[in-house]
Design a protein around this motif. Structure first.
Motif: not given
Length: 763
Positions: A407-415
């Motif tokens: 979640t931290g990885i994918t969320g950061s990439l989306e942001m």
């Protein structure tokens, strides 16, 4: 059978007037009854093991009488022994006896003697008295009356001329009533008996005769000595031989019993030899085989004809021959038995693990070998299942952790994508750092799981236990759960130790899981490191060598263990957990790891008071190598002009990243998506300084196969495998050729760049 043997022994030992001696086939004394001690003077302890010649005179020994007596006994079944013998004190005595062969498989003889010195002298004196004056008759009478044995004399007509008191008592007749009467008229029941014929023969042939016979007058066995005298008559003395005869019968019975027992034991031995499923053999110290049993054919396929005369060592795996030769050398120096294992080649060319027990006898080695191949395979499977048991206990918590990290990885990439689209570039670095940090944590967890599940035993390395525990701490805390208060107390300036880091990680994780299971209602788990110096007394108490050790201790406040449980805690397969929950291999594997590393394990526990398990590992001089995980790609070493790297990986994103990094650092990168494409490049004339390849590739050719094929034309090719596998099958059963190396995914790009540069420069 045993009772008969016991009765026979009792009879032999009670025959105090008879020396009963047994000898082996070489004439060495093997038994010595109490009568022998009484007659000859030597105790059994002094006589056993001595040559039989000790009781013969020097003249008889010089004339080889003892050997000729044994030869006569072998030929005729018995040999008379009427001669002067020697006592322990050097005195001489005249003995009457005989030597008979024993009916045993190993042969031997039994000699029975009786002291007849008095009788011998009496006969001699009687003979002398016939030549003397009539006044000597009174002296003869006085002499013969003093004898303990019965004695009488007859003239040429068979009339009694003298009877001593002892003979009259035995016959129940007054000696005066018999003098002048013909003996056979007075004792008609003796006519035709063996003593009767012996009297007549001695009278006619004028030769001395000795015999053992059943007396018709007394109804018992007697020894009779008949001697012709100058007056034409005979001097006769006799003695009750029933006791000795009973001893002989008992001895024969014992011999028969022993023969039966030996025959039965031989049959049992032969049955065991032929029916045993274990290998049995007799060989020389140099390994030459003399005898083998049928199990060699059943287990290994070799026939007896193929093995006999061959060499034991020819069938041993080359890597095991030196260790086996060392065991044989120990046996040759006099050690009683050896226990060792080696791999033995069958007729089909396959090797089987054999556990040997070998003992020397004379100049031969007697061996029994048990097939441990399946046992070792099961042990390895159980050992692996124990590792996977530990991994399995982590999976529930790790799935939750990985979801958080993803979640931290994918969320950061989306942001990052949103901020780039908005033109707000200043916020991108924050999200990049968050994604990078989460990815590093995920990689660390993955590395730990791979280490616990890998099968191969890695080489020991000089490590800092504190740093290893710090790297594992997050994994341990998450596996222990929220109800456990996990604490870590580290010794400052902790000594380094030379161990397999993955085995230490595995041991530490197992100890922490055991501690967690001992606290079902929660509690405190403490990991502590310390430097320990053991003096001689303390080292002996812990069954260790004196010296410096690093102690890694895991303590809990759980249920604790009783002394009985602590005593069995290191036994393989022992567990207090319910069936299906544990293999019972955890502590035994930890103990084995510590002992193989030169250390030990100690448990301190009390019921309801918790448990402390300390792993002692030898301290080593030196400092552990620092980690380079935090290196920056900008600091990675640059390529020299013309260095070319072939990158083979079926994952496009991995291939793209590796290629971009290489080009960023000045390398020429060539890409290939599978083994066939990579091999085509390698078989061309293109310059290739290093092959970087995944192990698992599509198309029927994996990375290892591609590298091996390429080395046919490029024997000095340097190879770096990058793989997500941990099993040894990934790189050919863990056996890497020189110039081949492995990096496990995921890894930092800067770490890979540093590794590539080092391989190109130094191999």
């Amino acid at each position: 059978m045993k009772r008969k043997a016991a009765i026979a022994n009792a009879i032999i030992e009670s025959a105090m007037d008879y020396a009963i001696i047994s000898l082996d086939s070489d004439g060495i004394i093997t038994s010595w009854n109490q009568g022998a001690e009484h007659v000859l003077g030597w105790s059994a302890g002094e006589a056993l093991g001595q040559p039989g010649e000790i009781i013969f005179t020097a003249e008889d020994c010089a004339a080889d009488v003892p050997r000729r007596e044994m030869q006569l006994a072998d030929q005729a079944g018995r040999a008379a022994d009427e001669r002067w013998h020697v006592r322990r004190d050097g005195s001489l005595f005249f003995a009457l006896g005989e030597l008979m062969p024993l009916r045993l498989e190993e042969g031997g003889y039994v000699k029975i003697l009786r002291d007849r010195t008095d009788q011998r002298r009496a006969v001699q004196d009687l003979e002398d008295s016939r030549k003397a004056t009539s006044g000597a008759h009174a002296m003869l009478a006085e002499l013969t009356e003093s004898l303990e044995d019965p004695f009488y004399a007859v003239d040429a007509e068979g009339r009694f001329t003298y009877i001593n008191r002892k003979a009259g008592e035995l016959w129940g007749r007054a000696p005066g009533d018999l003098i002048g009467k013909i003996c056979w008229d007075e004792f008609p029941q003796a006519v035709g008996s063996e003593p009767y014929h012996a009297h007549r023969r001695a009278m006619v042939e004028r030769t001395a005769i000795r015999l053992e016979a059943k007396s018709p007058i007394l109804g018992k066995w007697i020894d009779i000595d008949i001697h012709p005298i100058t007056t034409g008559g005979l001097a006769v003395y006799f003695k009750d031989a029933s006791q000795r005869k009973a001893a002989e019968i008992a001895l024969r019975a014992r011999n028969d019993t022993l023969s039966e027992e030996i025959a039965e034991r031989t049959r049992e031995r032969d049955r065991i030899w032929q029916l045993s499923g274990d290998l049995m053999d007799v060989c020389s110290a140099d390994g030459r085989l003399h005898t083998v049993n049928a199990a060699w054919t059943a287990m290994l396929g070799w026939t007896e004809e193929e093995l006999l005369g061959g060499n034991f060592f020819d069938l041993i795996h080359p890597e095991d021959r030196e260790a086996t030769a060392a065991e044989f050398a120990r046996l040759a120096k006099g050690e009683e038995a050896a226990h060792f294992e080696n791999r033995f080649r069958g007729r089909d060319g396959r090797y089987r693990v054999i556990s040997w027990t070998t003992a020397p006898e004379a100049e031969l080695f007697y061996s029994i070998g048990r097939d441990m191949t399946d046992h070792r395979r099961v042990e390895e499977q159980l050992r692996q299942s124990q590792k996977m048991e530990a991994v399995g206990q982590l999976t529930g918590g790790l799935a939750h952790d990985f979801n958080n990290l993803l979640t931290g990885i994918t969320g950061s990439l989306e942001m990052m994508a949103i901020r780039i689209a908005q033109g707000r570039i200043g916020d991108v670095e924050k999200y990049n750092a968050a994604a990078h940090g989460a990815a590093k944590r995920a990689a660390a967890l993955t590395h730990r799981l791979l280490a616990f599940s890998r099968r191969q035993t890695l080489d020991p390395r000089l490590i800092d236990p504190n740093r290893l525990i710090e790297d594992m701490l997050e994994l341990i805390v998450r596996s222990a759960g929220p109800d456990i208060d996990t604490r870590y107390v580290a010794q400052a300036d902790l000594w380094a130790t030379l161990v397999d880091p993955n085995q230490l990680e595995n041991a530490l994780l197992n100890l922490c899981i055991n501690a967690r299971d001992a606290m079902p209602d929660g509690g405190r788990l403490t990991i502590e490191t310390s430097n320990r110096s053991l003096d001689d007394r303390t080292a002996r108490f812990h069954e260790m060598e004196p010296g410096r050790y690093v102690a890694v201790c895991v303590s809990d406040t759980g249920t604790g263990m009783t002394a009985d449980v602590v005593a069995k805690a290191f036994d393989p397969f022992f567990t207090t957990k319910p069936i299906g929950v544990g293999t019972g291999l955890g502590l035994s594997m930890i103990y084995g790891f510590a002992r193989q590393s030169g250390g030990s394990v100690r448990i301190h526990s009390q019921p309801s008071e918790g448990t402390t398990v300390c792993v002692y590992l030898p301290a080593h001089i030196g400092r552990a190598e620092p980690d380079d995980d935090d290196a920056d790609l900008a600091d990675a070493p640059r390529a020299i002009s013309g260095e070319t790297v072939l990158v083979v990986d079926d994952e496009p994103s991995v291939r793209m990243l590796v290629t971009d990094v290489l080009e960023e650092l000045g390398y020429t990168a060539i890409e290939a998506a599978d083994g066939a494409a990579g091999l085509k490049v390698l078989q061309s004339d293109a310059r290739i300084d290093l092959l970087v390849s995944d192990v698992g590739l599509p198309g029927g050719m994996n990375g290892r196969q591609m590298a091996d094929a390429a080395r046919v034309t490029r024997p000095d090719l340097k190879v770096l495998f990058i793989t997500g596998f941990a099993q040894n099958a990934a790189v050919g059963n863990g056996q890497l050729e020189p110039g081949m190396h492995v990096m496990t995914k995921p890894f930092a790009m800067e770490a890979m760049a540093t590794r590539i540069k080092a391989l190109i420069e130094g191999g």
